[in-house]
Design an enzyme around this catalytic site. Structure first.
Site, PDB file in Angstrom:
ATOM      1  N   CYS A  94      79.355   1.548  23.480  1.00 32.92           N
ATOM      2  CA  CYS A  94      79.993   1.539  24.800  1.00 32.92           C
ATOM      3  C   CYS A  94      80.652   0.173  24.979  1.00 32.92           C
ATOM      4  O   CYS A  94      80.163  -0.827  24.473  1.00 32.92           O
ATOM      5  CB  CYS A  94      78.934   1.744  25.879  1.00 32.92           C
ATOM      6  SG  CYS A  94      79.604   1.822  27.563  1.00 32.92           S
TER       7      CYS A  94
ATOM      8  N   GLU B  58      80.534   5.653  28.093  1.00 27.72           N
ATOM      9  CA  GLU B  58      81.110   5.878  29.421  1.00 27.72           C
ATOM     10  C   GLU B  58      81.968   7.140  29.326  1.00 27.72           C
ATOM     11  O   GLU B  58      83.054   7.110  28.726  1.00 27.72           O
ATOM     12  CB  GLU B  58      81.943   4.646  29.831  1.00 27.72           C
ATOM     13  CG  GLU B  58      82.835   4.833  31.041  1.00 27.72           C
ATOM     14  CD  GLU B  58      82.133   5.446  32.255  1.00 27.72           C
ATOM     15  OE1 GLU B  58      81.049   5.004  32.643  1.00 27.72           O
ATOM     16  OE2 GLU B  58      82.702   6.408  32.821  1.00 27.72           O
TER      17      GLU B  58
ATOM     18  N   CYS C  66      67.465   3.545  27.691  1.00 25.96           N
ATOM     19  CA  CYS C  66      68.582   4.288  27.124  1.00 25.96           C
ATOM     20  C   CYS C  66      69.198   3.508  25.960  1.00 25.96           C
ATOM     21  O   CYS C  66      69.502   2.338  26.085  1.00 25.96           O
ATOM     22  CB  CYS C  66      69.660   4.474  28.184  1.00 25.96           C
ATOM     23  SG  CYS C  66      69.042   4.399  29.872  1.00 25.96           S
TER      24      CYS C  66
ATOM     25  N   CYS D  25      71.874  -2.807  30.112  1.00 25.32           N
ATOM     26  CA  CYS D  25      71.929  -1.580  29.317  1.00 25.32           C
ATOM     27  C   CYS D  25      71.936  -1.882  27.818  1.00 25.32           C
ATOM     28  O   CYS D  25      72.742  -2.684  27.336  1.00 25.32           O
ATOM     29  CB  CYS D  25      73.167  -0.790  29.701  1.00 25.32           C
ATOM     30  SG  CYS D  25      73.333   0.741  28.788  1.00 25.32           S
TER      31      CYS D  25
ATOM     32  N   HIS E  53      74.357   0.306  41.680  1.00 22.38           N
ATOM     33  CA  HIS E  53      73.479  -0.811  41.283  1.00 22.38           C
ATOM     34  C   HIS E  53      73.542  -2.083  42.116  1.00 22.38           C
ATOM     35  O   HIS E  53      72.846  -3.050  41.806  1.00 22.38           O
ATOM     36  CB  HIS E  53      73.696  -1.189  39.805  1.00 22.38           C
ATOM     37  CG  HIS E  53      73.510  -0.056  38.852  1.00 22.38           C
ATOM     38  ND1 HIS E  53      72.531   0.897  38.992  1.00 22.38           N
ATOM     39  CD2 HIS E  53      74.184   0.283  37.718  1.00 22.38           C
ATOM     40  CE1 HIS E  53      72.611   1.767  37.996  1.00 22.38           C
ATOM     41  NE2 HIS E  53      73.602   1.429  37.223  1.00 22.38           N
TER      42      HIS E  53
ATOM     43  N   CYS F 170      70.122  15.215  27.985  1.00 21.87           N
ATOM     44  CA  CYS F 170      70.949  14.046  28.283  1.00 21.87           C
ATOM     45  C   CYS F 170      71.735  13.717  27.022  1.00 21.87           C
ATOM     46  O   CYS F 170      71.145  13.460  25.973  1.00 21.87           O
ATOM     47  CB  CYS F 170      70.055  12.879  28.687  1.00 21.87           C
ATOM     48  SG  CYS F 170      70.939  11.323  28.900  1.00 21.87           S
TER      49      CYS F 170
ATOM     50  N   GLU G 156      72.160   9.272  20.082  1.00 27.38           N
ATOM     51  CA  GLU G 156      70.847   9.589  20.638  1.00 27.38           C
ATOM     52  C   GLU G 156      70.991  10.603  21.773  1.00 27.38           C
ATOM     53  O   GLU G 156      71.910  10.510  22.572  1.00 27.38           O
ATOM     54  CB  GLU G 156      70.297   8.259  21.180  1.00 27.38           C
ATOM     55  CG  GLU G 156      68.922   8.285  21.718  1.00 27.38           C
ATOM     56  CD  GLU G 156      68.475   6.877  22.174  1.00 27.38           C
ATOM     57  OE1 GLU G 156      68.898   5.858  21.571  1.00 27.38           O
ATOM     58  OE2 GLU G 156      67.712   6.816  23.133  1.00 27.38           O
TER      59      GLU G 156
ATOM     60  N   CYS H  14      77.529  -3.348  30.803  1.00 29.96           N
ATOM     61  CA  CYS H  14      76.527  -3.515  31.868  1.00 29.96           C
ATOM     62  C   CYS H  14      75.363  -4.353  31.332  1.00 29.96           C
ATOM     63  O   CYS H  14      74.861  -4.114  30.242  1.00 29.96           O
ATOM     64  CB  CYS H  14      76.021  -2.161  32.360  1.00 29.96           C
ATOM     65  SG  CYS H  14      77.324  -1.173  33.106  1.00 29.96           S
TER      66      CYS H  14
HETATM   67  N1  SAH Z   1      78.295   4.948  31.427  1.00 29.68           N
HETATM   68  C1  SAH Z   1      77.702   5.819  32.384  1.00 29.68           C
HETATM   69  C2  SAH Z   1      76.518   6.597  31.854  1.00 29.68           C
HETATM   70  C3  SAH Z   1      75.530   5.860  31.056  1.00 29.68           C
HETATM   71  S1  SAH Z   1      73.963   5.354  31.539  1.00 29.68           S
HETATM   72  C4  SAH Z   1      77.321   5.049  33.614  1.00 29.68           C
HETATM   73  O1  SAH Z   1      77.475   3.846  33.652  1.00 29.68           O
HETATM   74  O2  SAH Z   1      76.911   5.674  34.586  1.00 29.68           O
HETATM   75  C5  SAH Z   1      73.215   6.317  32.768  1.00 29.68           C
HETATM   76  C6  SAH Z   1      72.591   5.478  33.869  1.00 29.68           C
HETATM   77  O3  SAH Z   1      71.506   4.659  33.383  1.00 29.68           O
HETATM   78  C7  SAH Z   1      73.569   4.527  34.513  1.00 29.68           C
HETATM   79  O4  SAH Z   1      73.377   4.529  35.912  1.00 29.68           O
HETATM   80  C8  SAH Z   1      73.162   3.200  33.932  1.00 29.68           C
HETATM   81  O5  SAH Z   1      73.617   2.140  34.713  1.00 29.68           O
HETATM   82  C9  SAH Z   1      71.661   3.344  33.863  1.00 29.68           C
HETATM   83  N2  SAH Z   1      70.976   2.418  32.968  1.00 29.68           N
HETATM   84  C10 SAH Z   1      71.371   1.948  31.773  1.00 29.68           C
HETATM   85  N3  SAH Z   1      70.461   1.112  31.245  1.00 29.68           N
HETATM   86  C11 SAH Z   1      69.462   1.058  32.133  1.00 29.68           C
HETATM   87  C12 SAH Z   1      68.215   0.350  32.181  1.00 29.68           C
HETATM   88  N4  SAH Z   1      67.836  -0.466  31.196  1.00 29.68           N
HETATM   89  N5  SAH Z   1      67.434   0.561  33.253  1.00 29.68           N
HETATM   90  C13 SAH Z   1      67.808   1.384  34.253  1.00 29.68           C
HETATM   91  N6  SAH Z   1      68.943   2.064  34.265  1.00 29.68           N
HETATM   92  C14 SAH Z   1      69.780   1.896  33.226  1.00 29.68           C
END
Ligand code: SAH
Length: 355
Positions: A122, A170, A343, A129, A226, A115, A102, A126
């Site tokens: 991944c 990541e 995302c 996510c 976070h 983006c 995506e 997290c």
């Molecule tokens: N793996 C990388 C990049 C991926 S996501 C990282 O962890 O930074 C990009 C950003 O979106 C990251 O800060 C991630 O924590 C955040 N993110 C992912 N899912 C989310 C959600 N449901 N709501 C808000 N932020 C989210």
């Protein structure tokens, strides 16, 4: 020398992942004149050709040789959604092995930003996510990262000026391919996107942050923080069991020292978890006098998770506390809410439908 393993798929050369110099070596090895490599490189990285057949100034026989010895990455569009709210577009692309990724196009005053995903799936886990729910399938090749940008520019006919590596995956877990991707994306013989217009977001793999710092690129590092403490960070991000918060922030300071680039801290606000004014004060204390930028992201609800956004008043109160401590803070504008929420959700929905 070309590292064949990294740039080959199915034992063929992945042509779009090669630097111009490597391409010259390969083309010469195939018995062609070096200038053919320059022509090819221009077709792939500037004219954004979809196929060898578009490379009309290459001899037909040579195009056949290429087909035989190389693979040409060009994504298949599976779905395209345009937001009625703000013109943001989401693209679902099919890869040659059937994987699905995506990408998102956001239109801003300053230009078009794409983006991209860096992995199919991944493995960071997290909790909030959607991209990590099915685990990691595989790393994306440099060409597969690049072609997300290329395909979008090709389809819209609009120049992409900014790239954020913030989609699924990541990026620092796919480090070598990421570096090669950055090199090709910023190459003056390619799209020549300015390093300053590129952001790489990481959950905080400290050794890799330091390695990236040593590359002394002018790209922006975004750190997914976070939480204001190690304890709370562990609740949201399993990777925090591996890396202490102090170590991660030290690596960010090192990044700033080496590159002069201010680090962005991403902070997803989750109601009842990390969004109180006390959390904001601890965050300000944690970051001290670091030269940085804090980007607050009201958490995107993911159906599998119970997390919800704080209300507007609490979000503004959080921001206020940080600003009163002298911090630079922005609240990320939610874009394209009407076209598949958080995302990774579009990809996830597609995979579930298909299975
Ligand atoms: N793996 C990388 C990049 C991926 S996501 C990282 O962890 O930074 C990009 C950003 O979106 C990251 O800060 C991630 O924590 C955040 N993110 C992912 N899912 C989310 C959600 N449901 N709501 C808000 N932020 C989210």
């Amino acid at each position: 020398m070309v590292k064949r393993m990294e740039t080959k798929t199915n034992s063929k050369l992945d042509l779009k992942s090669l630097t111009r110099e490597e391409l010259i070596t390969e083309v010469t090895a195939l018995g062609e004149k070096p200038f053919r490599a320059g022509q090819m490189y221009q077709w792939m990285h500037q004219k954004l050709a979809r196929d060898y057949d578009e490379m009309t100034n290459l001899p037909k026989a040579f195009r056949e040789t290429l087909r035989e010895h190389g693979t040409y990455t060009a994504h298949t569009l599976l779905e395209r959604r345009i937001s009625k709210v703000d013109g943001t577009e989401k693209f679902l692309f099919g890869l040659s092995d059937g994987n699905v990724i995506e990408s998102v196009l956001m239109r801003y005053q300053f230009g078009n930003s794409v983006c991209i995903s860096s992995q199919a799936g991944c493995r960071m886990g997290c909790r909030f996510c959607a991209s990590t729910i099915g685990g990691l399938t595989r790393n994306l090749l440099p060409s597969e990262m690049l072609d997300q940008v290329y395909a979008i520019q090709r389809m819209t006919g609009e120049r992409v000026s900014h790239v954020v590596v913030m989609g699924t995956g990541e990026p620092l877990d796919n480090y070598e391919n990421l570096l090669r991707f950055l090199k090709l994306l910023t190459d003056e013989n390619g799209l020549h996107i300015s390093q300053r217009n590129i952001t790489v977001s990481t959950c905080g793999l400290t050794e890799r942050i330091r390695e990236l710092a040593d590359e002394k690129l002018q790209i922006t590092l975004a750190l997914s923080l976070h939480a204001p403490s190690q304890e709370k960070r562990r609740e949201l991000m399993p990777v925090a069991y591996k890396y202490e918060l102090g170590e991660v922030l030290d690596a960010c300071r090192y990044y700033f020292e080496q590159t002069g680039r201010r680090v962005t801290f991403e902070y997803s606000l989750v109601d009842g978890v990390n969004a109180s004014e006390e959390d904001a004060r601890r965050l300000a204390g944690l970051l001290g006098n670091m030269n940085c930028h804090i980007n607050l992201i009201p958490v995107n609800p993911v159906s599998e998770r119970k997390y919800v956004q704080p209300d507007r008043r609490r979000i503004l109160a959080f921001k206020n506390v940080l600003e009163n401590c002298g911090k630079t803070v922005t609240i990320r504008r939610e874009m394209g809410r009407d076209i598949a929420g958080a995302c990774g959700q579009l990809r996830k929905g597609y995979m579930e439908k298909g299975s």
